[in-house]
Design a protein around this motif. Structure first.
Motif, PDB file in Angstrom:
ATOM      1  N   MET A   1       0.834  -1.177   0.000  1.00 54.47           N
ATOM      2  CA  MET A   1       0.000   0.000   0.000  1.00 54.47           C
ATOM      3  C   MET A   1       0.878   1.240   0.000  1.00 54.47           C
ATOM      4  O   MET A   1       1.744   1.395   0.831  1.00 54.47           O
ATOM      5  CB  MET A   1      -0.886  -0.004   1.251  1.00 54.47           C
ATOM      6  N   THR A   2       0.658   2.143  -0.959  1.00 49.30           N
ATOM      7  CA  THR A   2       1.415   3.376  -1.039  1.00 49.30           C
ATOM      8  C   THR A   2       0.442   4.545  -1.065  1.00 49.30           C
ATOM      9  O   THR A   2      -0.469   4.588  -1.873  1.00 49.30           O
ATOM     10  CB  THR A   2       2.295   3.394  -2.308  1.00 49.30           C
ATOM     11  N   ALA A   3       0.643   5.497  -0.154  1.00 46.26           N
ATOM     12  CA  ALA A   3      -0.270   6.627  -0.056  1.00 46.26           C
ATOM     13  C   ALA A   3       0.441   7.966  -0.147  1.00 46.26           C
ATOM     14  O   ALA A   3      -0.165   8.953  -0.490  1.00 46.26           O
ATOM     15  CB  ALA A   3      -1.050   6.556   1.259  1.00 46.26           C
ATOM     16  N   THR A   4       1.726   8.018   0.170  1.00 44.88           N
ATOM     17  CA  THR A   4       2.437   9.293   0.206  1.00 44.88           C
ATOM     18  C   THR A   4       3.898   9.064  -0.150  1.00 44.88           C
ATOM     19  O   THR A   4       4.350   7.935  -0.232  1.00 44.88           O
ATOM     20  CB  THR A   4       2.321   9.939   1.608  1.00 44.88           C
ATOM     21  N   LEU A  82       1.464   7.097  10.286  1.00 43.58           N
ATOM     22  CA  LEU A  82       1.363   8.516   9.946  1.00 43.58           C
ATOM     23  C   LEU A  82       1.267   8.770   8.448  1.00 43.58           C
ATOM     24  O   LEU A  82       0.721   9.798   8.023  1.00 43.58           O
ATOM     25  CB  LEU A  82       2.567   9.278  10.514  1.00 43.58           C
ATOM     26  N   SER A  83       1.790   7.851   7.644  1.00 39.87           N
ATOM     27  CA  SER A  83       1.823   8.080   6.194  1.00 39.87           C
ATOM     28  C   SER A  83       0.888   7.174   5.404  1.00 39.87           C
ATOM     29  O   SER A  83       0.472   7.530   4.307  1.00 39.87           O
ATOM     30  CB  SER A  83       3.248   7.876   5.662  1.00 39.87           C
ATOM     31  N   GLY A  84       0.598   5.988   5.949  1.00 39.86           N
ATOM     32  CA  GLY A  84      -0.188   5.016   5.206  1.00 39.86           C
ATOM     33  C   GLY A  84       0.606   4.350   4.092  1.00 39.86           C
ATOM     34  O   GLY A  84       0.055   3.634   3.268  1.00 39.86           O
ATOM     35  N   ASP A  85       1.921   4.555   4.077  1.00 33.86           N
ATOM     36  CA  ASP A  85       2.771   4.084   2.991  1.00 33.86           C
ATOM     37  C   ASP A  85       3.734   3.010   3.506  1.00 33.86           C
ATOM     38  O   ASP A  85       4.687   3.314   4.220  1.00 33.86           O
ATOM     39  CB  ASP A  85       3.547   5.273   2.425  1.00 33.86           C
ATOM     40  N   GLU A  86       3.483   1.771   3.114  1.00 33.57           N
ATOM     41  CA  GLU A  86       4.292   0.651   3.584  1.00 33.57           C
ATOM     42  C   GLU A  86       5.727   0.719   3.064  1.00 33.57           C
ATOM     43  O   GLU A  86       6.671   0.385   3.786  1.00 33.57           O
ATOM     44  CB  GLU A  86       3.645  -0.666   3.164  1.00 33.57           C
ATOM     45  N   LEU A  87       5.905   1.145   1.819  1.00 30.58           N
ATOM     46  CA  LEU A  87       7.249   1.254   1.258  1.00 30.58           C
ATOM     47  C   LEU A  87       8.044   2.341   1.986  1.00 30.58           C
ATOM     48  O   LEU A  87       9.212   2.146   2.332  1.00 30.58           O
ATOM     49  CB  LEU A  87       7.184   1.544  -0.240  1.00 30.58           C
ATOM     50  N   LEU A  88       7.420   3.459   2.225  1.00 31.50           N
ATOM     51  CA  LEU A  88       8.070   4.556   2.942  1.00 31.50           C
ATOM     52  C   LEU A  88       8.451   4.130   4.359  1.00 31.50           C
ATOM     53  O   LEU A  88       9.483   4.542   4.887  1.00 31.50           O
ATOM     54  CB  LEU A  88       7.121   5.760   2.991  1.00 31.50           C
ATOM     55  N   VAL A 123       5.395  -3.534  11.044  1.00 26.84           N
ATOM     56  CA  VAL A 123       5.628  -3.228   9.636  1.00 26.84           C
ATOM     57  C   VAL A 123       7.067  -3.604   9.287  1.00 26.84           C
ATOM     58  O   VAL A 123       8.023  -2.986   9.759  1.00 26.84           O
ATOM     59  CB  VAL A 123       5.368  -1.733   9.353  1.00 26.84           C
ATOM     60  N   HIS A 124       7.197  -4.653   8.479  1.00 27.30           N
ATOM     61  CA  HIS A 124       8.522  -5.095   8.049  1.00 27.30           C
ATOM     62  C   HIS A 124       8.367  -5.892   6.766  1.00 27.30           C
ATOM     63  O   HIS A 124       7.525  -6.786   6.693  1.00 27.30           O
ATOM     64  CB  HIS A 124       9.181  -5.972   9.121  1.00 27.30           C
ATOM     65  N   SER A 125       9.160  -5.560   5.755  1.00 25.81           N
ATOM     66  CA  SER A 125       9.057  -6.245   4.476  1.00 25.81           C
ATOM     67  C   SER A 125      10.426  -6.365   3.833  1.00 25.81           C
ATOM     68  O   SER A 125      11.013  -5.365   3.410  1.00 25.81           O
ATOM     69  CB  SER A 125       8.118  -5.486   3.538  1.00 25.81           C
ATOM     70  N   THR A 126      10.933  -7.584   3.739  1.00 29.38           N
ATOM     71  CA  THR A 126      12.207  -7.807   3.071  1.00 29.38           C
ATOM     72  C   THR A 126      12.102  -7.438   1.595  1.00 29.38           C
ATOM     73  O   THR A 126      13.053  -6.916   1.014  1.00 29.38           O
ATOM     74  CB  THR A 126      12.653  -9.272   3.255  1.00 29.38           C
ATOM     75  N   VAL A 127      10.946  -7.669   0.989  1.00 25.99           N
ATOM     76  CA  VAL A 127      10.736  -7.273  -0.406  1.00 25.99           C
ATOM     77  C   VAL A 127      10.958  -5.769  -0.550  1.00 25.99           C
ATOM     78  O   VAL A 127      11.665  -5.309  -1.454  1.00 25.99           O
ATOM     79  CB  VAL A 127       9.318  -7.666  -0.883  1.00 25.99           C
ATOM     80  N   ASN A 128      10.377  -4.987   0.362  1.00 25.98           N
ATOM     81  CA  ASN A 128      10.544  -3.538   0.296  1.00 25.98           C
ATOM     82  C   ASN A 128      11.973  -3.114   0.639  1.00 25.98           C
ATOM     83  O   ASN A 128      12.468  -2.121   0.093  1.00 25.98           O
ATOM     84  CB  ASN A 128       9.541  -2.833   1.205  1.00 25.98           C
ATOM     85  N   GLU A 129      12.642  -3.842   1.527  1.00 28.44           N
ATOM     86  CA  GLU A 129      14.050  -3.542   1.807  1.00 28.44           C
ATOM     87  C   GLU A 129      14.858  -3.584   0.519  1.00 28.44           C
ATOM     88  O   GLU A 129      15.678  -2.710   0.258  1.00 28.44           O
ATOM     89  CB  GLU A 129      14.656  -4.579   2.768  1.00 28.44           C
ATOM     90  N   HIS A 130      14.615  -4.608  -0.285  1.00 30.12           N
ATOM     91  CA  HIS A 130      15.361  -4.753  -1.537  1.00 30.12           C
ATOM     92  C   HIS A 130      14.900  -3.745  -2.584  1.00 30.12           C
ATOM     93  O   HIS A 130      15.712  -3.285  -3.393  1.00 30.12           O
ATOM     94  CB  HIS A 130      15.254  -6.185  -2.051  1.00 30.12           C
ATOM     95  N   ALA A 131      13.635  -3.375  -2.554  1.00 33.47           N
ATOM     96  CA  ALA A 131      13.137  -2.365  -3.498  1.00 33.47           C
ATOM     97  C   ALA A 131      13.764  -1.010  -3.217  1.00 33.47           C
ATOM     98  O   ALA A 131      14.120  -0.271  -4.135  1.00 33.47           O
ATOM     99  CB  ALA A 131      11.610  -2.272  -3.414  1.00 33.47           C
ATOM    100  N   ILE A 132      13.941  -0.681  -1.946  1.00 31.52           N
ATOM    101  CA  ILE A 132      14.529   0.597  -1.566  1.00 31.52           C
ATOM    102  C   ILE A 132      16.040   0.575  -1.807  1.00 31.52           C
ATOM    103  O   ILE A 132      16.602   1.527  -2.328  1.00 31.52           O
ATOM    104  CB  ILE A 132      14.223   0.923  -0.090  1.00 31.52           C
ATOM    105  N   ALA A 133      16.682  -0.529  -1.426  1.00 33.82           N
ATOM    106  CA  ALA A 133      18.116  -0.749  -1.649  1.00 33.82           C
ATOM    107  C   ALA A 133      18.986   0.404  -1.150  1.00 33.82           C
ATOM    108  O   ALA A 133      19.962   0.773  -1.781  1.00 33.82           O
ATOM    109  CB  ALA A 133      18.389  -1.036  -3.126  1.00 33.82           C
TER     110      ALA A 133
END
Length: 195
Positions: A1-4, A82-88, A123-133
């Motif tokens: 989920m990405t909101a901001t 606060l953001s609603g953004d899992e990647l952030l 909130v923890h995502s190894t997939v997102n860790e690698h996406a952010i890099a």
């Protein structure tokens, strides 16, 4: 989920993270989770997390790493709330602390009950860790948010990015002598030949 796309104000994150952390700590089952992670530290096998810490011993360092892991998880949750953004919310975290977050998250069933009772997701995502890099580094947003919420970091575990890479290269050379390469992802050890 990405909101901001903008990270929330540090003061807001610190306040929320302290509240999240307090709620988790107040849950009757959280101490059992933390104690269980520390007790079964023999299951913490990794090549490039704990061994980055000088004179590392999981038996000695687990308690300190678990304190930081739970605090970092509270920061991530605060950003998410606060953001609603899992990647952030997938903030860069020092490698030894991140590996400990994985050990903590492995207590999935108990953490699920704690999430349900407290109303705060882990909130923890190894997939997102690698996406952010993006590796954690001294002075970054995570570092500032941690200091604002919980005080100074433990520099034994919060190793700057350049030093992490230097230590990883040292470990690469050592592990290669026994056939472990690709940062622990490949083994050339032929066990049949050693029988």
């Amino acid at each position: 989920m990405t909101a901001t796309t903008a990270l929330p104000d540090l003061a807001d994150v610190a306040e929320r993270a302290r509240a999240v952390h307090a709620a988790w700590q107040a849950d009757a089952e959280m101490q059992t989770v933390v104690d269980g992670c520390a007790k079964y530290s023999s299951d913490w096998d990794d090549f490039y997390g704990g061994p980055l810490v000088s004179s590392y011993s999981v038996a000695r360092d687990a308690e300190h790493l678990l304190v930081d892991a739970l605090r970092v998880m509270a920061l991530k949750t605060a950003v998410y709330e606060l953001s609603g953004d899992e990647l952030l919310a997938e903030l860069p975290v020092p490698v030894p602390v991140d590996v400990t977050c994985h050990a903590l998250c492995a207590q999935f069933t108990a953490l699920s009950r704690i999430q349900q009772r407290t109303g705060h997701l882990f909130v923890h995502s190894t997939v997102n860790e690698h996406a952010i890099a993006t590796p954690w580094d001294t002075g970054d947003y995570t570092h500032q948010a941690y200091k604002a919420a919980f005080g100074p970091v433990n520099e034994r575990y919060w190793i700057p990015a350049a030093e992490v890479e230097r230590r990883r290269r040292f470990l690469d050379a050592r592990y290669a002598t026994i056939g472990i390469t690709d940062r622990g992802m490949t083994s050339a050890i032929d066990y049949a030949a050693s029988a």
